[in-house]
Design a protein around this motif. Sequence first.
Motif, mmCIF file in Angstrom:
data_model
loop_
_atom_site.group_PDB
_atom_site.id
_atom_site.type_symbol
_atom_site.label_atom_id
_atom_site.label_comp_id
_atom_site.label_asym_id
_atom_site.label_seq_id
_atom_site.Cartn_x
_atom_site.Cartn_y
_atom_site.Cartn_z
ATOM 1 N N TYR A 150 2.392 -6.674 8.917
ATOM 2 C CA TYR A 150 2.741 -7.731 7.873
ATOM 3 C C TYR A 150 4.220 -8.491 8.511
ATOM 4 N N LYS A 151 4.150 -9.646 8.594
ATOM 5 C CA LYS A 151 5.330 -10.138 9.212
ATOM 6 C C LYS A 151 6.220 -10.577 7.939
ATOM 7 N N THR A 152 7.582 -10.595 7.906
ATOM 8 C CA THR A 152 8.502 -10.787 6.800
ATOM 9 C C THR A 152 9.616 -11.876 7.477
ATOM 10 N N ASN A 153 10.277 -12.233 6.584
ATOM 11 C CA ASN A 153 11.369 -12.902 6.985
ATOM 12 C C ASN A 153 12.647 -12.177 7.432
ATOM 13 N N SER A 154 12.877 -11.119 7.207
ATOM 14 C CA SER A 154 14.234 -10.529 7.247
ATOM 15 C C SER A 154 14.084 -8.986 6.921
ATOM 16 N N TRP A 155 15.117 -8.380 7.248
ATOM 17 C CA TRP A 155 14.892 -6.953 6.778
ATOM 18 C C TRP A 155 14.749 -6.614 5.248
ATOM 19 N N LEU A 179 11.969 -3.998 3.863
ATOM 20 C CA LEU A 179 11.986 -2.974 2.979
ATOM 21 C C LEU A 179 11.363 -3.042 1.674
ATOM 22 N N MET A 180 11.157 -4.432 1.352
ATOM 23 C CA MET A 180 10.321 -4.772 -0.098
ATOM 24 C C MET A 180 8.741 -4.303 0.284
ATOM 25 N N VAL A 181 8.433 -4.604 1.587
ATOM 26 C CA VAL A 181 6.873 -4.314 1.991
ATOM 27 C C VAL A 181 6.953 -2.838 1.890
ATOM 28 N N ILE A 182 7.706 -2.223 2.660
ATOM 29 C CA ILE A 182 7.685 -0.755 2.802
ATOM 30 C C ILE A 182 7.645 0.134 1.437
ATOM 31 N N ASN A 183 8.714 -0.358 0.764
ATOM 32 C CA ASN A 183 8.520 0.227 -0.622
ATOM 33 C C ASN A 183 7.391 0.025 -1.625
ATOM 34 N N THR A 184 6.969 -1.248 -1.435
ATOM 35 C CA THR A 184 5.562 -1.613 -1.995
ATOM 36 C C THR A 184 4.255 -0.750 -1.539
ATOM 37 N N ILE A 185 4.326 -0.515 -0.189
ATOM 38 C CA ILE A 185 3.276 0.403 0.325
ATOM 39 C C ILE A 185 3.600 1.863 0.015
ATOM 40 N N GLY A 186 4.847 2.222 -0.139
ATOM 41 C CA GLY A 186 5.076 3.747 -0.339
ATOM 42 C C GLY A 186 4.605 3.792 -2.054
ATOM 43 N N ILE A 202 3.723 4.489 8.818
ATOM 44 C CA ILE A 202 4.422 3.066 8.713
ATOM 45 C C ILE A 202 5.361 3.088 9.706
ATOM 46 N N THR A 203 5.306 1.822 10.593
ATOM 47 C CA THR A 203 6.300 1.507 11.584
ATOM 48 C C THR A 203 6.876 0.264 11.048
ATOM 49 N N ALA A 204 8.127 0.032 11.355
ATOM 50 C CA ALA A 204 8.952 -1.121 10.908
ATOM 51 C C ALA A 204 9.921 -1.711 11.716
ATOM 52 N N SER A 205 10.210 -3.033 11.891
ATOM 53 C CA SER A 205 11.260 -3.427 12.590
ATOM 54 C C SER A 205 11.927 -4.466 11.508
ATOM 55 N N TYR A 206 12.963 -5.281 12.024
ATOM 56 C CA TYR A 206 13.580 -6.050 11.146
ATOM 57 C C TYR A 206 12.783 -7.313 10.398
ATOM 58 N N GLU A 259 4.090 -2.220 10.158
ATOM 59 C CA GLU A 259 2.666 -2.101 10.705
ATOM 60 C C GLU A 259 2.396 -1.005 9.511
ATOM 61 N N VAL A 260 1.129 -0.762 8.925
ATOM 62 C CA VAL A 260 0.771 0.186 8.242
ATOM 63 C C VAL A 260 -0.420 0.577 8.944
ATOM 64 N N ARG A 261 -0.929 1.846 9.004
ATOM 65 C CA ARG A 261 -1.940 2.765 9.602
ATOM 66 C C ARG A 261 -2.693 3.485 8.781
ATOM 67 N N LEU A 262 -3.801 3.473 8.446
ATOM 68 C CA LEU A 262 -4.450 4.433 7.732
ATOM 69 C C LEU A 262 -5.747 5.124 8.148
ATOM 70 N N MET A 263 -5.590 6.378 8.186
ATOM 71 C CA MET A 263 -6.637 7.264 8.607
ATOM 72 C C MET A 263 -6.522 8.557 7.695
ATOM 73 N N ASN A 264 -7.796 9.070 7.192
ATOM 74 C CA ASN A 264 -7.764 10.412 6.325
ATOM 75 C C ASN A 264 -7.684 11.479 7.340
ATOM 76 N N HIS A 265 -6.493 12.158 7.174
ATOM 77 C CA HIS A 265 -5.995 13.080 8.274
ATOM 78 C C HIS A 265 -6.957 14.444 7.777
ATOM 79 N N ALA A 266 -7.209 14.873 6.641
ATOM 80 C CA ALA A 266 -8.030 15.893 6.372
ATOM 81 C C ALA A 266 -9.448 15.717 6.665
ATOM 82 N N ALA A 267 -9.972 14.560 6.758
ATOM 83 C CA ALA A 267 -11.344 14.224 6.977
ATOM 84 C C ALA A 267 -11.527 13.950 8.747
#
Length: 128
Positions: free
Chosen positions: A35-40, A44-51, A63-67, A71-79
Amino acid sequence: MATKERTYSDAEVEERLKKELPHWYLEDGWIRRKYKTNSWKGTLMVINTIGHLSEAAWHHPDITASYAWVEVRLMNHAAKGITDKDFELAKKIEDVVHWQPGAEGGSLEGTPEDDMRFSYIKYDKPKT
């Protein structure tokens, strides 16, 4: 004893992403979305929403983030693979992060995209 969840093959994942989540892609065993954002602030809003969504679902992404991106990555660790949980959470994240109230024609305006003081996410352009 819990039964192992069904994992999808790479071909099945690619097909589902193409149909259901066209902005997501499969890479290194994860379904991913940047997800591209316009600022920090937007980042943070996107990270908090995903959280919030992930905690409510009890299914946690990496989750990996920059200014100006998240980037959100999903994979079922247990499976040890991609399951229905990953697709369902990805859809919920997509719906909430890319919600544009102003585009729905209701009374909610949405954030002004042309004023950088308020604009926080760079919405995907509609495909033509």
